[in-house]
Design a protein around this motif. Structure first.
Motif, PDB file in Angstrom:
ATOM      1  N   VAL A   1     -62.068  35.964  31.579  1.00 25.57           N
ATOM      2  CA  VAL A   1     -61.489  34.626  31.635  1.00 25.57           C
ATOM      3  C   VAL A   1     -60.831  34.436  32.991  1.00 25.57           C
ATOM      4  O   VAL A   1     -60.072  35.302  33.454  1.00 25.57           O
ATOM      5  N   PHE A   2     -61.101  33.302  33.650  1.00 22.93           N
ATOM      6  CA  PHE A   2     -60.422  32.976  34.904  1.00 22.93           C
ATOM      7  C   PHE A   2     -60.275  31.469  35.023  1.00 22.93           C
ATOM      8  O   PHE A   2     -60.931  30.699  34.329  1.00 22.93           O
ATOM      9  N   GLY A   3     -59.382  31.046  35.901  1.00 17.00           N
ATOM     10  CA  GLY A   3     -59.047  29.624  36.052  1.00 17.00           C
ATOM     11  C   GLY A   3     -57.551  29.457  35.996  1.00 17.00           C
ATOM     12  O   GLY A   3     -56.809  30.174  36.693  1.00 17.00           O
ATOM     13  N   SER A   4     -57.055  28.544  35.162  1.00 16.67           N
ATOM     14  CA  SER A   4     -55.620  28.364  35.025  1.00 16.67           C
ATOM     15  C   SER A   4     -54.944  29.604  34.453  1.00 16.67           C
ATOM     16  O   SER A   4     -53.750  29.839  34.662  1.00 16.67           O
ATOM     17  N   HIS A   5     -55.692  30.396  33.678  1.00 14.22           N
ATOM     18  CA  HIS A   5     -55.222  31.650  33.110  1.00 14.22           C
ATOM     19  C   HIS A   5     -56.297  32.710  33.346  1.00 14.22           C
ATOM     20  O   HIS A   5     -57.483  32.390  33.418  1.00 14.22           O
ATOM     21  N   SER A   6     -55.885  33.951  33.437  1.00 13.68           N
ATOM     22  CA  SER A   6     -56.827  35.059  33.544  1.00 13.68           C
ATOM     23  C   SER A   6     -56.657  35.963  32.338  1.00 13.68           C
ATOM     24  O   SER A   6     -55.594  36.016  31.715  1.00 13.68           O
ATOM     25  N   GLY A   7     -57.730  36.678  32.007  1.00 15.77           N
ATOM     26  CA  GLY A   7     -57.645  37.572  30.870  1.00 15.77           C
ATOM     27  C   GLY A   7     -59.013  38.013  30.401  1.00 15.77           C
ATOM     28  O   GLY A   7     -60.002  37.962  31.146  1.00 15.77           O
ATOM     29  N   THR A   8     -59.066  38.448  29.140  1.00 17.27           N
ATOM     30  CA  THR A   8     -60.302  38.918  28.528  1.00 17.27           C
ATOM     31  C   THR A   8     -60.375  38.372  27.103  1.00 17.27           C
ATOM     32  O   THR A   8     -59.433  37.754  26.612  1.00 17.27           O
ATOM     33  N   GLY A   9     -61.485  38.627  26.448  1.00 17.65           N
ATOM     34  CA  GLY A   9     -61.619  38.180  25.067  1.00 17.65           C
ATOM     35  C   GLY A   9     -62.982  38.500  24.506  1.00 17.65           C
ATOM     36  O   GLY A   9     -63.708  39.354  25.045  1.00 17.65           O
ATOM     37  N   TYR A  10     -63.304  37.818  23.424  1.00 21.38           N
ATOM     38  CA  TYR A  10     -64.598  38.002  22.773  1.00 21.38           C
ATOM     39  C   TYR A  10     -65.174  36.637  22.434  1.00 21.38           C
ATOM     40  O   TYR A  10     -64.446  35.679  22.180  1.00 21.38           O
ATOM     41  N   LEU A  11     -66.512  36.578  22.430  1.00 20.33           N
ATOM     42  CA  LEU A  11     -67.245  35.349  22.108  1.00 20.33           C
ATOM     43  C   LEU A  11     -68.326  35.711  21.097  1.00 20.33           C
ATOM     44  O   LEU A  11     -69.062  36.676  21.271  1.00 20.33           O
ATOM     45  N   GLU A  12     -68.386  34.916  20.027  1.00 16.25           N
ATOM     46  CA  GLU A  12     -69.462  35.045  19.043  1.00 16.25           C
ATOM     47  C   GLU A  12     -70.189  33.707  18.933  1.00 16.25           C
ATOM     48  O   GLU A  12     -69.535  32.668  18.793  1.00 16.25           O
ATOM     49  N   MET A  13     -71.529  33.743  18.961  1.00 16.79           N
ATOM     50  CA  MET A  13     -72.342  32.537  18.883  1.00 16.79           C
ATOM     51  C   MET A  13     -73.444  32.749  17.866  1.00 16.79           C
ATOM     52  O   MET A  13     -74.230  33.684  17.982  1.00 16.79           O
TER      53      MET A  13
ATOM     54  N   TRP B   1     -64.317  41.547   7.280  1.00 13.54           N
ATOM     55  CA  TRP B   1     -63.268  42.307   7.965  1.00 13.54           C
ATOM     56  C   TRP B   1     -63.855  42.613   9.338  1.00 13.54           C
ATOM     57  O   TRP B   1     -64.842  43.346   9.451  1.00 13.54           O
ATOM     58  N   TYR B   2     -63.222  42.099  10.402  1.00 13.58           N
ATOM     59  CA  TYR B   2     -63.928  41.987  11.686  1.00 13.58           C
ATOM     60  C   TYR B   2     -62.966  42.337  12.817  1.00 13.58           C
ATOM     61  O   TYR B   2     -61.956  41.658  13.007  1.00 13.58           O
ATOM     62  N   LEU B   3     -63.254  43.423  13.530  1.00 10.84           N
ATOM     63  CA  LEU B   3     -62.396  43.841  14.637  1.00 10.84           C
ATOM     64  C   LEU B   3     -63.214  43.932  15.914  1.00 10.84           C
ATOM     65  O   LEU B   3     -64.297  44.529  15.930  1.00 10.84           O
ATOM     66  N   THR B   4     -62.681  43.319  16.977  1.00  8.36           N
ATOM     67  CA  THR B   4     -63.264  43.447  18.312  1.00  8.36           C
ATOM     68  C   THR B   4     -62.218  44.026  19.245  1.00  8.36           C
ATOM     69  O   THR B   4     -61.004  43.900  19.011  1.00  8.36           O
ATOM     70  N   ALA B   5     -62.679  44.644  20.334  1.00  9.58           N
ATOM     71  CA  ALA B   5     -61.744  45.225  21.297  1.00  9.58           C
ATOM     72  C   ALA B   5     -62.318  45.133  22.699  1.00  9.58           C
ATOM     73  O   ALA B   5     -63.520  45.359  22.905  1.00  9.58           O
ATOM     74  N   ASN B   6     -61.451  44.790  23.640  1.00  9.26           N
ATOM     75  CA  ASN B   6     -61.769  44.833  25.068  1.00  9.26           C
ATOM     76  C   ASN B   6     -61.159  46.107  25.635  1.00  9.26           C
ATOM     77  O   ASN B   6     -59.944  46.314  25.540  1.00  9.26           O
ATOM     78  N   LEU B   7     -62.005  46.948  26.239  1.00  9.74           N
ATOM     79  CA  LEU B   7     -61.607  48.303  26.604  1.00  9.74           C
ATOM     80  C   LEU B   7     -61.947  48.597  28.061  1.00  9.74           C
ATOM     81  O   LEU B   7     -62.841  47.972  28.644  1.00  9.74           O
ATOM     82  N   LYS B   8     -61.249  49.587  28.629  1.00  9.62           N
ATOM     83  CA  LYS B   8     -61.551  50.100  29.970  1.00  9.62           C
ATOM     84  C   LYS B   8     -61.484  51.619  29.953  1.00  9.62           C
ATOM     85  O   LYS B   8     -60.689  52.214  29.204  1.00  9.62           O
ATOM     86  N   ASP B   9     -62.316  52.239  30.794  1.00  5.76           N
ATOM     87  CA  ASP B   9     -62.206  53.686  30.979  1.00  5.76           C
ATOM     88  C   ASP B   9     -61.276  53.978  32.149  1.00  5.76           C
ATOM     89  O   ASP B   9     -60.694  53.059  32.744  1.00  5.76           O
ATOM     90  N   GLU B  10     -61.121  55.255  32.496  1.00  2.00           N
ATOM     91  CA  GLU B  10     -60.144  55.628  33.525  1.00  2.00           C
ATOM     92  C   GLU B  10     -60.551  55.156  34.910  1.00  2.00           C
ATOM     93  O   GLU B  10     -59.717  55.097  35.824  1.00  2.00           O
ATOM     94  N   THR B  11     -61.830  54.766  35.098  1.00  2.00           N
ATOM     95  CA  THR B  11     -62.275  54.241  36.394  1.00  2.00           C
ATOM     96  C   THR B  11     -62.163  52.724  36.475  1.00  2.00           C
ATOM     97  O   THR B  11     -62.449  52.137  37.507  1.00  2.00           O
ATOM     98  N   GLY B  12     -61.788  52.079  35.369  1.00  2.00           N
ATOM     99  CA  GLY B  12     -61.671  50.629  35.348  1.00  2.00           C
ATOM    100  C   GLY B  12     -62.899  49.903  34.855  1.00  2.00           C
ATOM    101  O   GLY B  12     -62.918  48.666  34.808  1.00  2.00           O
TER     102      GLY B  12
ATOM    103  N   TRP C   1     -67.393  30.858  18.737  1.00  2.00           N
ATOM    104  CA  TRP C   1     -66.029  31.278  18.400  1.00  2.00           C
ATOM    105  C   TRP C   1     -65.461  32.113  19.547  1.00  2.00           C
ATOM    106  O   TRP C   1     -66.115  33.044  20.030  1.00  2.00           O
ATOM    107  N   PHE C   2     -64.259  31.754  19.984  1.00  5.36           N
ATOM    108  CA  PHE C   2     -63.602  32.401  21.119  1.00  5.36           C
ATOM    109  C   PHE C   2     -62.287  33.033  20.668  1.00  5.36           C
ATOM    110  O   PHE C   2     -61.483  32.378  19.995  1.00  5.36           O
ATOM    111  N   SER C   3     -62.049  34.277  21.028  1.00  7.85           N
ATOM    112  CA  SER C   3     -60.725  34.886  20.901  1.00  7.85           C
ATOM    113  C   SER C   3     -60.328  35.356  22.300  1.00  7.85           C
ATOM    114  O   SER C   3     -60.918  36.285  22.845  1.00  7.85           O
ATOM    115  N   LEU C   4     -59.336  34.700  22.879  1.00  4.04           N
ATOM    116  CA  LEU C   4     -58.994  34.898  24.287  1.00  4.04           C
ATOM    117  C   LEU C   4     -57.566  35.414  24.410  1.00  4.04           C
ATOM    118  O   LEU C   4     -56.642  34.867  23.819  1.00  4.04           O
TER     119      LEU C   4
END
Length: 350
Positions: free
Chosen positions: A334-346, A59-70, A235-238
């Motif tokens: 993530v940047f290029g044809s699409h922008s965003g965030t995600g998680y990587l596991e190796m 059971w595996y949860l990841t999160a991309n987060l920001k604080d109020e300063t970015g 493993w990528f979740s984007l």
């Protein structure tokens, strides 16, 4: 001997020399354990719970987060169940071993922690009505359909308390939840909830930080998810700013075997499209030294059939999970044809 090393020795006694087959012995034969079948259909909420006849589960949860300063952060909360033998029993006769991993990452720091427990004594487990997954005082609990979760974990130098909410349906990975992992046919049951809105608080050595962001839950179970000729995975979740999402993985071949690549495209409107083996492409662009290992923390990711051509870069290249079976895990941009965030596991980088 500390508990982590005790568990490692126990696994060595059980798996013997075959432990070298795949990361953490996941390429060893699964005699006596249940195996996934392509005609099986997942059932909920039952499949949110444990499957003790299978050898490995998480059971595996990841999160991309920001604080109020970015400023950006990432967290990981994972509960693993590993069976020494199929089935369950009461008390110390239980063959189930539980392991929890928690991580917290910023651009300048990475923290990790581990908990270990034996099944049958109440120290760790999962229930479905209501849903609760726990090990010691770490918890992930909420609605039976996983639409609402509250999670907490703590290590020596960090902690977090977060809530996750969504109204989106679950995503069945592969073919209706049957996810093939090798040309030889190794497979797992695999589903995700990639649409959580997250809010809560992180506690760092410098103090508490309020954060918001996006979360991704993965549920997977199998008995031999790797072939004997696979040494680990990338493993990528984007999550793209367009609302589209991409899950993709590379299972790295060993001893001259070819890599196995697959994944899932999830459109902004919720349409789920399994990717044919080999369509998802991911290749390292740059490596850094992490704990004496050369780790690829900058990647080129392509999915030509969706006009995707990306660079995926670690927020913090030193995101090493220093646990019994060590691996790299952290947030990416993530940047290029699409922008965003995600998680990587190796895994499997020794």
């Amino acid at each position: 001997m500390n508990v982590s090393r005790l568990l490692l020795c126990l696994n060595l006694l059980v798996a013997g020399p075959a432990l070298s087959q795949g990361f953490a012995g996941l390429g060893t034969a699964a005699e006596g354990f249940a195996i996934p079948h392509p005609d099986h259909r997942l059932e909920f909420p039952t499949d949110h719970g444990a499957h003790p006849d299978f050898r490995i589960e998480w059971w595996y949860l990841t999160a991309n987060l920001k604080d109020e300063t970015g400023q950006s952060y990432g967290i990981q909360w994972t509960l693993f169940r590993s069976a020494l033998a199929p089935g369950e029993a009461e008390g110390w006769q239980s063959p189930q071993i539980w392991m929890g991993h928690a991580g917290l990452t910023s651009a300048t720091a990475h923290f990790s922690a581990e908990r270990l427990a034996r099944g049958g004594i109440g120290q760790a487990g999962v229930t479905t009505a209501p849903f609760q997954a726990w090990i010691d005082d770490w918890q992930m609990a909420g609605a039976n359909d996983l639409s609402q979760l509250d999670l907490s974990a703590a290590g020596d130098s960090f902690s977090y308390e977060l809530s996750a909410r969504t109204t989106a349906p679950l995503v069945l990975q592969g073919e209706q939840g049957y996810s093939v992992k090798s040309p030889e046919g190794q497979a797992s049951y695999y589903y995700s909830q990639p649409n959580y809105q997250i809010k809560g608080s992180l506690t760092l050595p410098s103090g508490p930080v309020a954060v918001t962001g996006d979360g991704w839950l993965d549920r997977e179970w199998s008995s031999q998810p790797l072939s004997e000729n696979q040494e680990g995975w990338d493993w990528f979740s984007l999550r793209f700013d367009s609302g589209d999402k991409l899950m993709g993985f590379v299972l790295r071949g060993a001893n001259g075997a070819e890599d196995f690549r697959s994944g899932t495209w999830i459109s902004a409107t919720g349409e789920v499209t399994p990717l044919a083996p080999g369509v998802f492409q991911a290749d390292p662009l740059a490596q850094v030294e992490v704990k004496g290992r050369s780790i690829p923390t900058r990647w080129k990711v392509d999915l030509p059939e969706r006009n995707v051509s990306l660079t995926v870069e670690a927020l913090n290249p030193q995101s090493w999970m220093d646990v019994a079976f060590a691996y790299w895990e952290g947030p990416v941009t993530v940047f290029g044809s699409h922008s965003g965030t995600g998680y990587l596991e190796m895994t499997g980088y020794e």
